[in-house]
Design an enzyme around this catalytic site. Structure first.
Site, PDB file in Angstrom:
ATOM      1  N   SER A   6     -21.005 -13.302  20.360  1.00 55.48           N
ATOM      2  CA  SER A   6     -22.446 -13.258  20.299  1.00 55.48           C
ATOM      3  C   SER A   6     -23.023 -13.506  18.905  1.00 55.48           C
ATOM      4  CB  SER A   6     -22.943 -11.909  20.795  1.00 55.48           C
ATOM      5  OG  SER A   6     -22.571 -10.866  19.902  1.00 55.48           O
ATOM      6  N   LYS A  55     -27.191 -10.180  10.905  1.00 56.28           N
ATOM      7  CA  LYS A  55     -27.352 -10.441  12.334  1.00 56.28           C
ATOM      8  C   LYS A  55     -28.580  -9.669  12.822  1.00 56.28           C
ATOM      9  CE  LYS A  55     -24.784 -10.179  16.746  1.00 56.28           C
ATOM     10  NZ  LYS A  55     -23.510  -9.834  17.401  1.00 56.28           N
ATOM     11  N   SER A 111     -17.054 -10.747  19.507  1.00 50.91           N
ATOM     12  CA  SER A 111     -18.280 -11.384  19.004  1.00 50.91           C
ATOM     13  C   SER A 111     -18.308 -11.702  17.513  1.00 50.91           C
ATOM     14  CB  SER A 111     -19.498 -10.532  19.345  1.00 50.91           C
ATOM     15  OG  SER A 111     -19.805 -10.665  20.699  1.00 50.91           O
TER      16      SER A 111
END
Lengths: 483, 101
Positions: free
Chosen positions: A151, A76, A175
């Site tokens: 997210s 990420k 998330s």
């Protein structure tokens, strides 16, 4: 295309059925083919990947391979990676080349993984749909008009479309679990303090926790083996031995006490999702588990408390982005205040600004007690609900999200309706507990996630519970059409 | 709690953000709605509840006060917007006229 698990890929590498370079090239090719549409990567690190893979092949040939030598994965874009852009989904860090490695990334490098790239995300991890990214929304591989969740939406979409076998994520209010649910894959958020936060760009420090996405609980266990553990460099890291998470995957679930909180089956839950969740619970009963109805009476406080605590901590954490030492700087500032204000105004998107302002207000003179202190007290009640519940049950189950993936644009103009999509995940962060989401069926061809919530440091138990379900069902093996 | 546009202007200044007229209107309404929403907390009595700082009630770990980081100034300054002679440059903060006088 048929996917392979990390365990299968490891076997292929070690029996020389395929080299890491070939495997890496096949994923890079898939990224080139599909990611224009999905937008799940911010940066594809082809050069680094092929270099990592070549080194892995040498190690495999020499017999010096370690845990995940030669396995490609994605990070990420919130994890700092030396020499590689780390944007956190924001314009303010669009030019940021990290001068150091996040501990998690270093652990995966040391474990021999190949870095395919950095995945898209909501700006500073603030969002539940991946629509707040400076780099544009990510699409859900199951329906390109829909969001993958957020997210960590880029990581979830990339794993779901098999552009990578695994990816890291972070979970501040859901998330990892919510995008895992909306994208039909397996994700784990460990106990607060289990995984290092060093070099993981901070959003809300008392809630943020790193974790992983993969296609199965077994793969997730292999990844968590690498990531879990004490880190001197993170003052919130907890020094506690890490078990081998793969060792207990086949433990029996006979007599397992599953708690079902009535608050997680409320009026806001899509009835079709409820059906899928009830069917999953039935499956566990067949495996010998007992169902116990429980109460988490302060669940309703979770979102209100979260939307004070998270913005308060974010307003403090994001004060560092001032255009002075790194990141975006506005053109021709007339004075220092203009430099700060325009760099931040031009560098941050509106969701980030909203949260910074809420946090600034909640912490400002005269309002601290009414908001921040009140929220910290509410947080205590929420935590205590779970402590009570875990006296009676081994695991808590329920839906991960109240509805399947929603359409891009559907909630983006209504912050509160967006915030409510994390209604079942947020309390877990406030309490610091470990949680997972695993695929448990489909509603209108869109994936449904079953949430598993464990007691502190019981990641191994969660993984066992998830793995046993995946041995008896095939929801996690489904691939979205066209990929 | 309904915020006024003046209150939002003040918050934006504290957060070092500029808002144009249109944003000011949108944010005033959105921030007011969010505060209304979080104020649901007030329905719960928390008089005898201690605020929770850490879910496991543990204290922040401290380390010995010794140097552990190597000097990486050059690496850090390589990504800075503007540096000179090892210093980060920002617009002038001191009014030189007054200093000279």
């Amino acid at each position: 295309m048929d996917y392979k698990t990390i365990a299968q890929l490891k076997n292929d590498l070690h029996t020389k059925k395929i080299s890491s370079v070939e495997l890496t090239q096949s994923f890079l090719k898939r990224i080139k083919q599909y990611d224009k549409e999905l937008n799940s990567f911010i940066t594809v690190t082809e050069e680094v990947a092929l270099k990592n893979a070549a080194e892995a092949d040498v190690r495999i040939a020499k017999g010096t391979a370690v845990a995940l030598t030669g396995i490609p994965m994605a990070q990420k874009d919130i994890f700092c990676t030396t020499g590689i852009k780390t944007s956190c989904g924001s314009k303010i860090l669009d030019n940021f080349i990290s001068p150091y490695d996040a501990t998690s990334y270093k652990q995966f490098k040391d474990a021999g993984t190949v870095l395919l790239g950095k995945t898209n995300m909501d700006e500073f991890a603030m969002g539940s749909s991946n629509e707040t990214s400076y780099y544009g929304p990510v699409k859900n591989p199951w329906d390109l008009e829909r969001v993958p969740g957020g997210s960590s939406g880029g990581s979830a979409a990339a794993v779901a479309a098999y552009l990578t076998p695994a990816a890291t994520g972070t979970d501040t209010g859901g998330s990892i679990r919510q995008p895992a649910a909306l994208s039909g894959i397996t994700g784990i958020k460990p106990t607060y303090g289990r995984v290092s936060r060093y070099g993981m760009i901070a959003f809300a420090s008392s809630l943020d926790q790193g974790g992983v996405f993969a296609r199965s609980a077994e793969d997730t266990a292999l990844l968590l083996n690498v990531m879990a553990g004490f880190d001197e460099k993170d003052s919130t890291s907890i020094n506690k031995p890490v078990p081998d998470y793969t060792k207990t995957l086949n433990d029996s679930l006979e007599g397992l006490r599953i708690g079902l909180p009535k608050e997680y089956f409320d009026a806001g839950l899509d009835p079709e999702i409820e059906k899928a969740i009830q069917a999953a619970i039935k499956e566990y009963e067949k495996m010998g588990a007992k169902i116990i109805n429980i109460d988490l009476p302060n669940t309703g406080l979770s979102i209100p408390a979260y939307y004070v605590i998270a913005p308060a901590e974010c307003s403090s954490n994001l004060a560092r982005f001032d255009g002075v030492r790194y990141g975006y700087r506005c053109k021709d500032p007339v004075d220092l205040e203009d430099l700060y204000k325009r760099s931040r105004t031009e560098g941050f998107g509106s969701e980030v600004k909203r949260r910074i302002m809420i946090g600034t207000y909640a912490l400002s003179a005269g309002y601290y007690d009414a908001y921040y202190l009140k929220a910290q007290k509410a947080r205590c009640l929420i935590r205590d609900d779970f402590v009570e519940a875990f006296k009676k049950v081994d695991v808590i189950m329920g839906p991960t999200a109240p509805s399947p993936a929603f359409k891009i644009g559907e909630k983006s103009n209504d912050p509160i309706s967006m915030y409510l999509s994390d209604i079942y995940t947020i309390a877990v962060n406030l309490a610091g507990l470990p949680g997972m989401s695993i695929p448990a069926g489909f509603v209108n061809n869109l994936p449904v996630g079953l949430q598993l919530i464990g007691n502190y440091f019981e990641e191994a138990k969660l993984l066992t519970i998830a793995h046993q379900y995946q041995k008896n069902t095939n929801w996690h093996t489904m691939m979205p059409k066209g990929f | 709690m309904s915020l006024t546009t003046d209150a939002v202007k003040k918050i934006a200044h504290l957060a070092r953000l500029n808002l144009n007229e249109k944003e000011l209107v949108t944010f005033t309404s959105q921030l007011s709605n969010i505060l209304d929403f979080v104020e649901q907390m007030n329905k719960t009595d928390t008089k005898n509840v201690a605020p929770l700082a850490h879910p496991l009630d543990i204290n922040q770990r401290l380390r010995d006060d010794v140097v552990t980081e190597p000097d990486q100034r050059a690496a850090f300054q390589a990504i800075a917007p503007q540096v000179e002679a090892g210093l980060y440059l920002v617009p002038k903060v001191i009014e030189t006229d007054e200093v000279e006088a």
